[in-house]
Design a protein around this motif. Sequence first.
Motif, PDB file in Angstrom:
ATOM      1  N   GLU A   1      -1.996  43.126 -12.638  1.00 27.48           N
ATOM      2  CA  GLU A   1      -2.728  42.011 -13.265  1.00 27.48           C
ATOM      3  C   GLU A   1      -4.105  41.832 -12.618  1.00 27.48           C
ATOM      4  O   GLU A   1      -4.287  41.001 -11.735  1.00 27.48           O
ATOM      5  CB  GLU A   1      -1.911  40.725 -13.177  1.00 27.48           C
ATOM      6  CG  GLU A   1      -0.684  40.724 -14.075  1.00 27.48           C
ATOM      7  CD  GLU A   1      -0.075  39.346 -14.209  1.00 27.48           C
ATOM      8  OE1 GLU A   1       0.166  38.692 -13.170  1.00 27.48           O
ATOM      9  OE2 GLU A   1       0.168  38.909 -15.353  1.00 27.48           O
ATOM     10  N   LEU A   2      -5.051  42.606 -13.098  1.00 29.66           N
ATOM     11  CA  LEU A   2      -6.421  42.472 -12.605  1.00 29.66           C
ATOM     12  C   LEU A   2      -6.955  41.088 -12.954  1.00 29.66           C
ATOM     13  O   LEU A   2      -6.772  40.611 -14.077  1.00 29.66           O
ATOM     14  CB  LEU A   2      -7.303  43.546 -13.245  1.00 29.66           C
ATOM     15  CG  LEU A   2      -8.791  43.545 -12.868  1.00 29.66           C
ATOM     16  CD1 LEU A   2      -8.967  43.870 -11.391  1.00 29.66           C
ATOM     17  CD2 LEU A   2      -9.546  44.559 -13.736  1.00 29.66           C
TER      18      LEU A   2
ATOM     19  N   VAL B   1     -13.411  41.095 -15.787  1.00 32.52           N
ATOM     20  CA  VAL B   1     -12.358  41.775 -16.543  1.00 32.52           C
ATOM     21  C   VAL B   1     -11.013  41.240 -16.072  1.00 32.52           C
ATOM     22  O   VAL B   1     -10.723  41.181 -14.874  1.00 32.52           O
ATOM     23  CB  VAL B   1     -12.424  43.299 -16.335  1.00 32.52           C
ATOM     24  CG1 VAL B   1     -11.286  43.990 -17.083  1.00 32.52           C
ATOM     25  CG2 VAL B   1     -13.778  43.841 -16.795  1.00 32.52           C
ATOM     26  N   ASN B   2     -10.174  40.837 -17.028  1.00 32.60           N
ATOM     27  CA  ASN B   2      -8.862  40.277 -16.714  1.00 32.60           C
ATOM     28  C   ASN B   2      -7.788  41.002 -17.509  1.00 32.60           C
ATOM     29  O   ASN B   2      -7.994  41.341 -18.684  1.00 32.60           O
ATOM     30  CB  ASN B   2      -8.829  38.781 -17.037  1.00 32.60           C
ATOM     31  CG  ASN B   2      -9.751  37.986 -16.143  1.00 32.60           C
ATOM     32  OD1 ASN B   2      -9.390  37.600 -15.039  1.00 32.60           O
ATOM     33  ND2 ASN B   2     -10.973  37.742 -16.612  1.00 32.60           N
ATOM     34  N   GLU B   3      -6.630  41.227 -16.876  1.00 32.36           N
ATOM     35  CA  GLU B   3      -5.525  41.914 -17.528  1.00 32.36           C
ATOM     36  C   GLU B   3      -4.213  41.168 -17.272  1.00 32.36           C
ATOM     37  O   GLU B   3      -3.262  41.716 -16.700  1.00 32.36           O
ATOM     38  CB  GLU B   3      -5.439  43.363 -17.037  1.00 32.36           C
ATOM     39  CG  GLU B   3      -6.709  44.160 -17.317  1.00 32.36           C
ATOM     40  CD  GLU B   3      -6.649  45.591 -16.809  1.00 32.36           C
ATOM     41  OE1 GLU B   3      -5.565  46.030 -16.368  1.00 32.36           O
ATOM     42  OE2 GLU B   3      -7.689  46.272 -16.841  1.00 32.36           O
ATOM     43  N   PRO B   4      -4.101  39.909 -17.721  1.00 32.34           N
ATOM     44  CA  PRO B   4      -2.868  39.150 -17.509  1.00 32.34           C
ATOM     45  C   PRO B   4      -1.704  39.732 -18.300  1.00 32.34           C
ATOM     46  O   PRO B   4      -1.867  40.178 -19.429  1.00 32.34           O
ATOM     47  CB  PRO B   4      -3.227  37.749 -18.015  1.00 32.34           C
ATOM     48  CG  PRO B   4      -4.313  37.983 -19.018  1.00 32.34           C
ATOM     49  CD  PRO B   4      -5.104  39.136 -18.475  1.00 32.34           C
ATOM     50  N   GLY B   5      -0.534  39.721 -17.692  1.00 29.08           N
ATOM     51  CA  GLY B   5       0.664  40.194 -18.364  1.00 29.08           C
ATOM     52  C   GLY B   5       0.957  41.667 -18.185  1.00 29.08           C
ATOM     53  O   GLY B   5       2.072  42.112 -18.466  1.00 29.08           O
TER      54      GLY B   5
ATOM     55  N   GLN C   1     -10.856  52.453 -12.287  1.00 26.75           N
ATOM     56  CA  GLN C   1      -9.935  51.501 -11.679  1.00 26.75           C
ATOM     57  C   GLN C   1      -8.878  50.991 -12.661  1.00 26.75           C
ATOM     58  O   GLN C   1      -7.916  50.359 -12.244  1.00 26.75           O
ATOM     59  CB  GLN C   1     -10.709  50.287 -11.133  1.00 26.75           C
ATOM     60  CG  GLN C   1     -11.636  50.610  -9.965  1.00 26.75           C
ATOM     61  CD  GLN C   1     -12.445  49.403  -9.540  1.00 26.75           C
ATOM     62  OE1 GLN C   1     -13.018  48.718 -10.380  1.00 26.75           O
ATOM     63  NE2 GLN C   1     -12.488  49.151  -8.247  1.00 26.75           N
ATOM     64  N   GLY C   2      -9.038  51.277 -13.935  1.00 28.87           N
ATOM     65  CA  GLY C   2      -8.143  50.687 -14.925  1.00 28.87           C
ATOM     66  C   GLY C   2      -7.193  51.655 -15.578  1.00 28.87           C
ATOM     67  O   GLY C   2      -6.540  51.313 -16.577  1.00 28.87           O
ATOM     68  N   VAL C   3      -7.072  52.873 -15.036  1.00 27.88           N
ATOM     69  CA  VAL C   3      -6.238  53.885 -15.687  1.00 27.88           C
ATOM     70  C   VAL C   3      -4.765  53.692 -15.314  1.00 27.88           C
ATOM     71  O   VAL C   3      -4.429  53.204 -14.237  1.00 27.88           O
ATOM     72  CB  VAL C   3      -6.718  55.303 -15.310  1.00 27.88           C
ATOM     73  CG1 VAL C   3      -6.400  55.640 -13.853  1.00 27.88           C
ATOM     74  CG2 VAL C   3      -6.159  56.356 -16.250  1.00 27.88           C
TER      75      VAL C   3
ATOM     76  N   VAL D   1      -1.181  51.933 -20.621  1.00 24.97           N
ATOM     77  CA  VAL D   1      -2.358  51.292 -21.205  1.00 24.97           C
ATOM     78  C   VAL D   1      -3.465  51.412 -20.171  1.00 24.97           C
ATOM     79  O   VAL D   1      -3.265  51.109 -18.990  1.00 24.97           O
ATOM     80  CB  VAL D   1      -2.088  49.809 -21.587  1.00 24.97           C
ATOM     81  CG1 VAL D   1      -1.526  49.024 -20.422  1.00 24.97           C
ATOM     82  CG2 VAL D   1      -3.349  49.163 -22.112  1.00 24.97           C
ATOM     83  N   SER D   2      -4.618  51.908 -20.598  1.00 26.23           N
ATOM     84  CA  SER D   2      -5.718  52.161 -19.670  1.00 26.23           C
ATOM     85  C   SER D   2      -6.994  51.503 -20.157  1.00 26.23           C
ATOM     86  O   SER D   2      -7.214  51.355 -21.368  1.00 26.23           O
ATOM     87  CB  SER D   2      -5.941  53.669 -19.486  1.00 26.23           C
ATOM     88  OG  SER D   2      -4.815  54.277 -18.877  1.00 26.23           O
ATOM     89  N   VAL D   3      -7.832  51.133 -19.200  1.00 27.13           N
ATOM     90  CA  VAL D   3      -9.072  50.404 -19.495  1.00 27.13           C
ATOM     91  C   VAL D   3     -10.220  51.077 -18.751  1.00 27.13           C
ATOM     92  O   VAL D   3     -10.123  51.331 -17.546  1.00 27.13           O
ATOM     93  CB  VAL D   3      -8.953  48.927 -19.067  1.00 27.13           C
ATOM     94  CG1 VAL D   3     -10.252  48.190 -19.332  1.00 27.13           C
ATOM     95  CG2 VAL D   3      -7.789  48.250 -19.777  1.00 27.13           C
TER      96      VAL D   3
END
Length: 245
Positions: free
Chosen positions: A176-177, A168-172, A188-190, A156-158
């Motif tokens: 975990e950004l 920007v938050n990516e919990p779970g 930074q989110g790839v 999963v990429s952002v």
Amino acid sequence: MTKVCVIFGAGEYYGSPDASLIPSDAYIVAADGGLDHTRALGIAPNVVVGDFDSLEGARPSADAGTRTVVLPPLKDDPDMLSALKIGWAAGCREFRIWGGLGGRVDHTLSNIQLMALLAQHGASGYLFGDGTVVTAICDGKLEFAAHSVPEEGRMVSVFSLSDVSLDVNEPGLKYELEHGTLTNTVVQGVSNEFRDNVPSAISVARGTLIVTFPAEVALPAVDRNHEFSGSIGELDTEVSALLVH
């Protein structure tokens, strides 16, 4: 619940669409060469739209019982945007699109931008292709239910489509950004990953993110930070005014 618009484009399909993602009451739009695919799948569209430069089969006949919108070849809006505008005018705010990825890279980039256009007006769009879904979120959150993850994992990429995306938050997720800042020139989110049977989310306080995730993952719940207004524009069936005659 918002009525779903399902759009069939002229790009790559990578096999047949998942029938479970096409609701029985969906509003179906065939965009140009997408009509070839609806015919092959035995699906009757509500509307057919395009200049028919990518259609291989016969053009829809006037007595076929389907609304047909013929666009001029020299136009400003791509066929996919016209299809989205037709679905929007029908009251749809969730769009599921096959044939919008693969093929010409300029069409793929255009369609990804259109997912951001939808997000910036409070709607959701999903591009399906090659085992991957591409979507966008603006000032809001995508919430993914816990699900089984294969041993090899799926990415999963952002990415930030806006110049800057704040908080920007990516919990779970595996990485975990927290309260991050992403830009459209720093990657930074790839290549993040879902965790096995762990719920997760991707959120942005202000900005627009492009998110890619595996097609076997259920579509996320969407939560927006505020109300959105405006529309994605009126259907344009005129020759481009930008052309010099």
